[in-house]
Scaffold this motif. Structure first.
Motif, PDB file in Angstrom:
ATOM      1  N   ASP A   1      24.502 -17.038  25.116  1.00 36.78           N
ATOM      2  CA  ASP A   1      23.412 -16.773  24.180  1.00 36.78           C
ATOM      3  C   ASP A   1      23.764 -17.391  22.833  1.00 36.78           C
ATOM      4  N   VAL A   2      22.741 -17.766  22.075  1.00 37.27           N
ATOM      5  CA  VAL A   2      22.923 -18.377  20.757  1.00 37.27           C
ATOM      6  C   VAL A   2      22.004 -17.699  19.753  1.00 37.27           C
TER       7      VAL A   2
ATOM      8  N   CYS B   1      14.082 -23.461  15.511  1.00 36.58           N
ATOM      9  CA  CYS B   1      14.886 -23.676  16.700  1.00 36.58           C
ATOM     10  C   CYS B   1      15.190 -22.326  17.338  1.00 36.58           C
ATOM     11  N   ASP B   2      15.062 -22.261  18.651  1.00 37.92           N
ATOM     12  CA  ASP B   2      15.428 -21.045  19.377  1.00 37.92           C
ATOM     13  C   ASP B   2      15.974 -21.432  20.743  1.00 37.92           C
ATOM     14  N   GLN B   3      16.461 -20.428  21.451  1.00 33.37           N
ATOM     15  CA  GLN B   3      16.968 -20.682  22.804  1.00 33.37           C
ATOM     16  C   GLN B   3      15.808 -20.604  23.778  1.00 33.37           C
ATOM     17  N   ASP B   4      15.591 -21.689  24.490  1.00 32.45           N
ATOM     18  CA  ASP B   4      14.408 -21.810  25.348  1.00 32.45           C
ATOM     19  C   ASP B   4      14.548 -21.020  26.646  1.00 32.45           C
TER      20      ASP B   4
ATOM     21  N   ARG C   1      20.132 -23.971  26.452  1.00 30.95           N
ATOM     22  CA  ARG C   1      18.908 -24.763  26.332  1.00 30.95           C
ATOM     23  C   ARG C   1      18.212 -24.402  25.029  1.00 30.95           C
ATOM     24  N   LEU C   2      18.168 -25.377  24.113  1.00 31.91           N
ATOM     25  CA  LEU C   2      17.578 -25.162  22.793  1.00 31.91           C
ATOM     26  C   LEU C   2      16.223 -25.855  22.706  1.00 31.91           C
TER      27      LEU C   2
END
Length: 246
Positions: free
Chosen positions: A46-47, A71-74, A108-109
């Protein structure tokens, strides 16, 4: 009510009797000073991304425009990890474990440019797959309960420094080649006839900002820089389910 209490009493007595009569597998396994084994498991990465918000973009012709890029984690992909372990017994309830491990995973971003649209009229998006191979060397303290027949639950905590082997120069975001996690988790020793199995659920939280802040300056494509500068900080996390075999 009395019948219910009697039933509960019978169940408790049966449980206690079963505990005293069950044959213990590997009764001396925990008395050894050192334990060695292997581990295998699955995890998710996780990011947590800190977006900068509006930023002033300079184009090739020298003109400037204020844009907002988020930007987020897709998506969350399932990774796997393998390693070895060495454990030393401190006393009846505490042990110290070192478990060098390889983590194979992917982040995945998704970048969304709220100031530009595609010919179809939708917001412009960019995707980045960050495949990663981490070399980890966690040092963990285990606090276990007394053994109950062929099971022994425990909790653990530790520090896990990691080295990232897959950082690339031509990506929107680049992470530092190192990271360090704080770990907490719980598990259970299961004593089988020929070996000890230890399933463990562990939560890992990064202690540092993992973003390489110098990376945007190295990008030659000016169109990539606005995405690289849209994030001001990164905290990585992991959830890992691991099976230890001793």
């Amino acid at each position: 009510m009395k019948k219910l209490l009697l039933l509960l009493y019978i169940i408790m007595c049966t449980s206690v009797f079963a505990q005293h009569t069950e044959v213990q597998n590997r009764p001396y396994a925990d008395l050894r000073q050192f334990h060695f084994g292997v581990l295998v498991g699955a995890h998710t990465q996780d990011v947590e991304l800190n977006n900068v918000g509006p930023q002033l973009i300079t184009f090739d012709d020298g003109t400037q425009q204020e844009q907002i890029i988020s930007c987020d984690q897709d998506a969350y992909d399932l990774g796997f990890h393998v390693g070895v372990l060495g454990e030393t017994r401190l006393n009846n309830n505490f042990a110290l474990r070192v478990a060098p491990t390889l983590y194979f995973g992917n982040k995945r971003l998704r970048f969304i440019n709220h100031s530009e649209k595609t010919p179809e009229g939708t917001l412009k998006k960019e995707l980045q797959d960050m495949k990663s191979i981490y070399v980890a060397a966690p040092v963990e303290l285990i606090a276990a309960s007394n053994r109950l027949n062929n099971a022994r639950p425990y909790v653990m905590a530790g520090i896990n420094p990691m080295l990232n082997l897959t950082s690339k120069d031509n990506e929107f975001l680049r992470f530092k080649p190192y990271d360090c996690y704080a770990e907490i988790g719980l598990g259970c020793d299961c004593y089988l006839p020929f070996f000890k199995l230890r399933p463990e659920l562990k939560f890992m939280f990064s202690l540092i900002d993992a973003l390489d802040h110098k990376h945007p300056e190295t990008l030659k494509d000016i169109n990539m820089r606005k995405y690289a500068t849209s994030v001001s900080g990164v905290q990585t996390k992991m959830i890992a389910l691991t099976f230890y075999f001793e």
